[in-house]
Scaffold this motif. Structure first.
Motif, mmCIF file in Angstrom:
data_model
loop_
_atom_site.group_PDB
_atom_site.id
_atom_site.type_symbol
_atom_site.label_atom_id
_atom_site.label_comp_id
_atom_site.label_asym_id
_atom_site.label_seq_id
_atom_site.Cartn_x
_atom_site.Cartn_y
_atom_site.Cartn_z
ATOM 1 N N ALA A 72 84.117 -56.166 -38.318
ATOM 2 C CA ALA A 72 83.031 -56.452 -37.389
ATOM 3 C C ALA A 72 83.236 -57.796 -36.699
ATOM 4 C CB ALA A 72 81.695 -56.431 -38.127
ATOM 5 N N GLU A 73 83.838 -58.750 -37.407
ATOM 6 C CA GLU A 73 84.031 -60.078 -36.838
ATOM 7 C C GLU A 73 84.972 -60.059 -35.639
ATOM 8 O OE1 GLU A 73 85.691 -63.917 -36.075
ATOM 9 O OE2 GLU A 73 86.846 -62.257 -36.956
ATOM 10 N N MET A 74 85.903 -59.103 -35.603
ATOM 11 C CA MET A 74 86.830 -58.998 -34.474
ATOM 12 C C MET A 74 86.096 -58.693 -33.175
ATOM 13 S SD MET A 74 90.023 -56.847 -36.041
ATOM 14 C CE MET A 74 91.127 -57.533 -37.276
ATOM 15 N N VAL A 75 84.968 -58.002 -33.295
ATOM 16 C CA VAL A 75 84.208 -57.604 -32.106
ATOM 17 C C VAL A 75 83.110 -58.608 -31.788
ATOM 18 C CG1 VAL A 75 82.738 -55.797 -31.114
ATOM 19 C CG2 VAL A 75 84.717 -55.176 -32.516
ATOM 20 N N THR A 76 82.475 -59.137 -32.798
ATOM 21 C CA THR A 76 81.312 -60.001 -32.563
ATOM 22 C C THR A 76 81.681 -61.472 -32.377
ATOM 23 O OG1 THR A 76 81.008 -60.234 -34.957
ATOM 24 C CG2 THR A 76 79.790 -58.459 -33.852
ATOM 25 N N ARG A 77 82.933 -61.843 -32.665
ATOM 26 C CA ARG A 77 83.328 -63.238 -32.486
ATOM 27 C C ARG A 77 83.343 -63.602 -30.997
ATOM 28 N NH1 ARG A 77 88.165 -60.537 -32.100
ATOM 29 N NH2 ARG A 77 89.839 -61.526 -30.885
ATOM 30 N N PRO A 78 83.330 -64.882 -30.650
ATOM 31 C CA PRO A 78 83.446 -65.284 -29.238
ATOM 32 C C PRO A 78 84.757 -64.753 -28.645
ATOM 33 C CG PRO A 78 82.743 -67.140 -30.567
ATOM 34 C CD PRO A 78 83.113 -66.051 -31.532
ATOM 35 N N ARG A 79 84.655 -64.141 -27.470
ATOM 36 C CA ARG A 79 85.848 -63.587 -26.818
ATOM 37 C C ARG A 79 85.894 -64.131 -25.387
ATOM 38 N NH1 ARG A 79 83.544 -58.575 -28.296
ATOM 39 N NH2 ARG A 79 83.706 -57.958 -26.118
ATOM 40 N N PRO A 80 86.576 -65.210 -25.143
ATOM 41 C CA PRO A 80 86.552 -65.834 -23.819
ATOM 42 C C PRO A 80 87.115 -64.960 -22.702
ATOM 43 C CG PRO A 80 88.196 -66.867 -25.255
ATOM 44 C CD PRO A 80 87.358 -65.999 -26.114
ATOM 45 N N LEU A 81 88.037 -64.054 -23.019
ATOM 46 C CA LEU A 81 88.676 -63.244 -21.977
ATOM 47 C C LEU A 81 87.983 -61.902 -21.748
ATOM 48 C CD1 LEU A 81 92.457 -63.902 -22.746
ATOM 49 C CD2 LEU A 81 90.975 -65.042 -21.096
ATOM 50 N N THR A 82 87.252 -61.413 -22.724
ATOM 51 C CA THR A 82 86.635 -60.086 -22.584
ATOM 52 C C THR A 82 85.136 -60.085 -22.877
ATOM 53 O OG1 THR A 82 87.202 -59.523 -24.882
ATOM 54 C CG2 THR A 82 88.781 -58.896 -23.170
ATOM 55 N N GLY A 83 84.558 -61.254 -23.131
ATOM 56 C CA GLY A 83 83.125 -61.299 -23.422
ATOM 57 C C GLY A 83 82.255 -60.839 -22.273
ATOM 58 N N PHE A 84 82.779 -60.946 -21.034
ATOM 59 C CA PHE A 84 81.991 -60.528 -19.864
ATOM 60 C C PHE A 84 81.665 -59.043 -19.884
ATOM 61 C CE2 PHE A 84 86.361 -59.665 -18.739
ATOM 62 C CZ PHE A 84 86.306 -58.495 -17.995
ATOM 63 N N ILE A 85 82.417 -58.268 -20.655
ATOM 64 C CA ILE A 85 82.241 -56.818 -20.669
ATOM 65 C C ILE A 85 80.824 -56.431 -21.075
ATOM 66 C CG2 ILE A 85 82.924 -54.705 -21.876
ATOM 67 C CD1 ILE A 85 85.765 -55.813 -21.987
ATOM 68 N N TRP A 86 80.237 -57.167 -21.992
ATOM 69 C CA TRP A 86 78.905 -56.773 -22.468
ATOM 70 C C TRP A 86 77.844 -57.802 -22.085
ATOM 71 C CZ3 TRP A 86 76.190 -59.312 -26.528
ATOM 72 C CH2 TRP A 86 76.901 -60.326 -27.178
ATOM 73 N N HIS A 87 78.117 -58.599 -21.064
ATOM 74 C CA HIS A 87 77.145 -59.568 -20.565
ATOM 75 C C HIS A 87 76.847 -59.287 -19.089
ATOM 76 C CE1 HIS A 87 78.445 -62.176 -24.068
ATOM 77 N NE2 HIS A 87 77.126 -62.220 -24.153
ATOM 78 N N PRO A 88 76.110 -58.237 -18.777
ATOM 79 C CA PRO A 88 75.830 -57.933 -17.367
ATOM 80 C C PRO A 88 74.908 -58.982 -16.750
ATOM 81 C CG PRO A 88 74.524 -56.523 -18.789
ATOM 82 C CD PRO A 88 75.454 -57.281 -19.695
ATOM 83 N N ASP A 89 75.113 -59.242 -15.472
ATOM 84 C CA ASP A 89 74.226 -60.140 -14.739
ATOM 85 C C ASP A 89 74.131 -59.656 -13.305
ATOM 86 O OD1 ASP A 89 76.629 -60.849 -13.561
ATOM 87 O OD2 ASP A 89 76.814 -62.736 -14.665
ATOM 88 N N GLN A 90 73.537 -60.461 -12.426
ATOM 89 C CA GLN A 90 73.370 -60.025 -11.041
ATOM 90 C C GLN A 90 74.713 -59.807 -10.349
ATOM 91 O OE1 GLN A 90 72.538 -62.935 -12.293
ATOM 92 N NE2 GLN A 90 72.867 -64.657 -10.881
ATOM 93 N N TRP A 91 75.735 -60.556 -10.780
ATOM 94 C CA TRP A 91 77.045 -60.391 -10.162
ATOM 95 C C TRP A 91 77.685 -59.060 -10.545
ATOM 96 C CZ3 TRP A 91 77.913 -63.144 -6.150
ATOM 97 C CH2 TRP A 91 77.349 -64.417 -6.044
ATOM 98 N N SER A 92 77.370 -58.568 -11.716
ATOM 99 C CA SER A 92 77.882 -57.246 -12.115
ATOM 100 C C SER A 92 77.431 -56.184 -11.130
ATOM 101 C CB SER A 92 77.393 -56.892 -13.519
ATOM 102 O OG SER A 92 77.803 -57.831 -14.470
ATOM 103 N N PHE A 93 76.154 -56.253 -10.749
ATOM 104 C CA PHE A 93 75.621 -55.253 -9.814
ATOM 105 C C PHE A 93 76.190 -55.463 -8.418
ATOM 106 C CE2 PHE A 93 72.213 -53.458 -7.081
ATOM 107 C CZ PHE A 93 72.241 -52.162 -7.567
ATOM 108 N N ILE A 94 76.343 -56.715 -8.010
ATOM 109 C CA ILE A 94 76.890 -56.997 -6.676
ATOM 110 C C ILE A 94 78.329 -56.503 -6.577
ATOM 111 C CG2 ILE A 94 77.597 -58.854 -5.111
ATOM 112 C CD1 ILE A 94 75.114 -60.415 -6.134
#
Length: 308
Positions: free
Chosen positions: A203-225
């Protein structure tokens, strides 16, 4: 640029279609082969039409009832070298790069709505790649998963169907997309559970800080744009047969990476990542659908009215 038309025409329609083609100065190389068609019994007619006028000419041919009684096939001419080709191009308004063969676009929309084992296999493999990208925090694998994923065909097909008011086709296309993603996510989740049981992942492999792929599950207004821009670009590329631009669309939106992250999060019970990945996936699909439908509507609104 020309589009080549090839028709099998019943005897009683042959003169009508021949006259329609010969009288149109946007058409050249009209060839009529009398009595050579066996099914349906009748003539074979071929012609070349300026790409800018191809949809209008095809619509006029279809209005004669030929699709119900005969056959009509068309294809782009890769190269031509004769004076009449330039003449028909001058007679047709607009630029050939802006022309849309709506018949071909609708055919692709129908194809994208049909279930396919190959389509599902590509989506599963792309989701597997995306999940490995999450585990290894690899931006390169994220891009690879985006390129392998075939989902944009279904999204673009649904956009065309909605824009043309073909609601049944739109529903089938979207149902195929949702079902394929559900199967791909479930398959990768099962693989992740096996990998967790064998100690290959934690589980730690997925939940740890991921600087290169963390954006995948952090949607924001730019994701929609980004999804809006990518959806417009993708549908424009599909309708104008500019396939080179499609690669840029594939690596702009995080649909498949979000699906891979969601599958891992489900297997490892990471609630925050489940919510974030599902939101990212839904946001990207919604943005592409909205932009794609608006793009098709705009293309149809700007299309010159058929000549009568």
């Amino acid at each position: 640029m020309l589009v080549h038309l090839r028709m099998t025409v019943p005897d009683d329609l042959s003169h009508t279609i021949e006259t329609l083609l010969v009288d149109d100065d946007r058409v050249t190389n009209v060839v009529v082969m009398r009595g050579v068609s066996v099914q349906p019994v009748g003539d074979a007619i071929e012609a070349d039409v300026a790409r800018e006028a191809a949809s209008d000419v095809i619509d006029a041919i279809c209005a004669t009832g030929l699709p119900e009684r005969g056959g009509l096939a068309f294809s782009d001419v890769d190269g031509s070298r004769f004076d009449a080709a330039a003449a028909v191009g001058r007679a047709a308004p607009g630029d050939p790069d802006d022309a849309v063969l709506w018949g071909a676009v609708i055919d692709r929309a129908r194809t994208s709505a049909r279930p396919s084992a190959t389509y599902l296999a590509f989506l599963v493999l792309a989701t597997v790649l995306a999940s490995i990208a999450v585990i290894t925090d690899s931006a390169v694998l994220v891009v690879g998963a985006m390129v392998v994923g075939p989902e944009f065909a279904s999204i673009a097909g649904a956009c065309v169907a909605v824009a043309f008011g073909r609601w049944g086709l739109a529903v089938h296309g979207l149902a195929r997309l949702v079902a394929a993603f559900a199967i791909a996510i479930a398959a990768v989740m099962v693989l992740a559970l096996v990998a967790r049981w064998t100690g290959l992942i934690t589980a730690e492999m997925v939940t740890r800080p991921r600087p290169l792929t963390g954006f995948i599950w952090h949607p924001d207004q730019w994701s929609f744009i980004v999804a809006l821009v990518a959806g417009a670009a993708g549908v424009l590329a599909m309708t104008t047969a500019k396939s080179a631009a499609m690669v840029g669309v594939f690596i702009s939106v995080t649909t498949v990476p979000a699906a891979g992250n969601l599958a891992l999060a489900l297997a490892l019970s990471a609630a925050d990542e489940i919510r974030g990945s599902a939101s990212q996936l839904a946001l990207n699909i919604a943005g592409m659908l909205v932009a794609g439908v608006l793009t098709v509507w705009l293309q149809r609104a700007l299309r010159p009215a058929p000549r009568t």
